[in-house]
Design a protein around this motif. Structure first.
Motif, PDB file in Angstrom:
ATOM      1  N   GLU A 190      34.424  35.181  20.854  1.00 17.68           N
ATOM      2  CA  GLU A 190      35.820  34.939  21.208  1.00 17.68           C
ATOM      3  C   GLU A 190      36.497  34.389  19.967  1.00 17.68           C
ATOM      4  OE1 GLU A 190      38.789  32.799  24.421  1.00 17.68           O
ATOM      5  OE2 GLU A 190      36.753  32.012  24.209  1.00 17.68           O
ATOM      6  N   SER A 191      37.391  35.174  19.422  1.00 12.21           N
ATOM      7  CA  SER A 191      38.017  34.830  18.149  1.00 12.21           C
ATOM      8  C   SER A 191      39.437  34.336  18.354  1.00 12.21           C
ATOM      9  CB  SER A 191      38.046  36.065  17.233  1.00 12.21           C
ATOM     10  OG  SER A 191      38.748  35.779  16.036  1.00 12.21           O
ATOM     11  N   ASP A 192      39.745  33.213  17.725  1.00 14.83           N
ATOM     12  CA  ASP A 192      41.146  32.827  17.626  1.00 14.83           C
ATOM     13  C   ASP A 192      41.891  33.865  16.796  1.00 14.83           C
ATOM     14  OD1 ASP A 192      41.861  30.142  18.824  1.00 14.83           O
ATOM     15  OD2 ASP A 192      40.005  29.625  17.779  1.00 14.83           O
ATOM     16  N   TYR A 193      43.186  33.958  17.053  1.00 14.92           N
ATOM     17  CA  TYR A 193      44.012  34.870  16.272  1.00 14.92           C
ATOM     18  C   TYR A 193      45.084  34.082  15.533  1.00 14.92           C
ATOM     19  CZ  TYR A 193      47.137  38.473  14.710  1.00 14.92           C
ATOM     20  OH  TYR A 193      47.922  39.266  13.905  1.00 14.92           O
ATOM     21  N   PHE A 194      45.017  34.136  14.203  1.00 20.15           N
ATOM     22  CA  PHE A 194      46.003  33.504  13.332  1.00 20.15           C
ATOM     23  C   PHE A 194      46.535  34.581  12.391  1.00 20.15           C
ATOM     24  CE2 PHE A 194      42.755  30.201  14.160  1.00 20.15           C
ATOM     25  CZ  PHE A 194      43.535  29.284  14.846  1.00 20.15           C
TER      26      PHE A 194
END
Length: 268
Positions: free
Chosen positions: A86-90
């Motif tokens: 689960e990747s954060d999105y920046f």
């Protein structure tokens, strides 16, 4: 067939148990596929673990991948273990994250927006001092980030796309056309969204996204996946049958999951 693409474990700092505990729970519940998808490190930070108790340390990533691949082999024949994240999105760090993910054989990556204007969406009290107009602006900022994540090409699944409602019970009363705009973009980009059953652990209760958003997602032809977002092994596969039944009522014909980033479907 039963699958669950969204689970966590001790490395993120706010989940219980190790990866094998979740795999064994999945076997006990009759799952055919279990995805391990712990929270991505904050690759852009100088610190090894920028947010202790929220995401894994950068130094843990190699051991995480090796452990999942080892367990995939160990449990072959009993259950399919999938390597996810689960990747954060920046947006401003998109290239860096893409480069990091290229180095590992992920079956899929879930893209989740957890931060809007630098503040965690689950931070209690973030709404308290805002006017309705300011709340609407926050909501629209959230969905613009989700739109960007869908267009990034980084993700197979988008996580909990209305999770910002967690501690704002009238979130859905902040009316805006951006929901439909976002679902259309997601459909056009061919990215799936998950039904995430962990909303019951927040003040809002229920699932992410809402029934109304799922109806709109069906209208636009958005693919639907499933994730319990388990932070304890006992929640693996939570509400899967209820989710299937609800999706069928809405009119969906299938759910999707990913192996080696290839789309597979389960008929409802």
């Amino acid at each position: 067939m039963i699958f669950d693409l969204h689970s966590h474990h001790y490395r993120c700092g706010h989940a219980e148990g190790n990866i094998e505990d979740y795999i064994q729970a999945a076997i006990d519940r009759g799952l055919h596929y279990i995805g391990v998808s712990d929270h991505s490190p904050h690759f852009y930070a100088e610190e090894d673990q920028f947010y202790p108790g929220i995401t894994m340390a950068k130094s843990e990533l190699d051991s995480y991948v090796k452990e999942v691949l080892s367990l995939k082999e160990k449990y072959k024949g009993k259950i399919h273990v999938l390597l996810g994240m689960e990747s954060d999105y920046f947006p401003k760090h998109e290239a860096l994250y893409k480069e990091k993910y290229k180095q590992y054989p992920f079956d899929y990556i879930i893209g989740s927006v957890h931060f809007v204007k630098g503040i965690n969406i689950f931070q209690r009290g973030r709404w308290d001092s805002l006017t309705n107009e300011e709340r609407l602006q926050e909501k629209e900022s959230y969905y613009r980030l989700i739109q960007q994540s869908a267009k990034s090409g980084m993700f197979q699944v988008l996580g909990h796309i209305d999770a910002m409602k967690g501690y704002l019970l009238d979130f859905h009363d902040l009316e805006t056309p951006i929901i439909d705009e976002t679902l259309k973009i997601i459909a056009d980009e061919g990215v799936a969204i998950e039904v995430n059953t962990s909303g019951k652990n927040k003040d809002c209760g229920g699932w992410y996204p809402s029934y109304e958003i799922l109806e709109r997602a069906h209208h636009y032809g958005v693919d639907i996946s499933f994730g319990s977002d388990s932070h304890v092994p006992s929640r693996i596969g939570d509400d899967y049958i209820e989710v299937q039944d609800t999706l069928k009522q809405i009119g969906f014909k299938e759910m999707v999951y990913f192996v080696n980033k290839e789309r597979h479907s389960v008929l409802l």
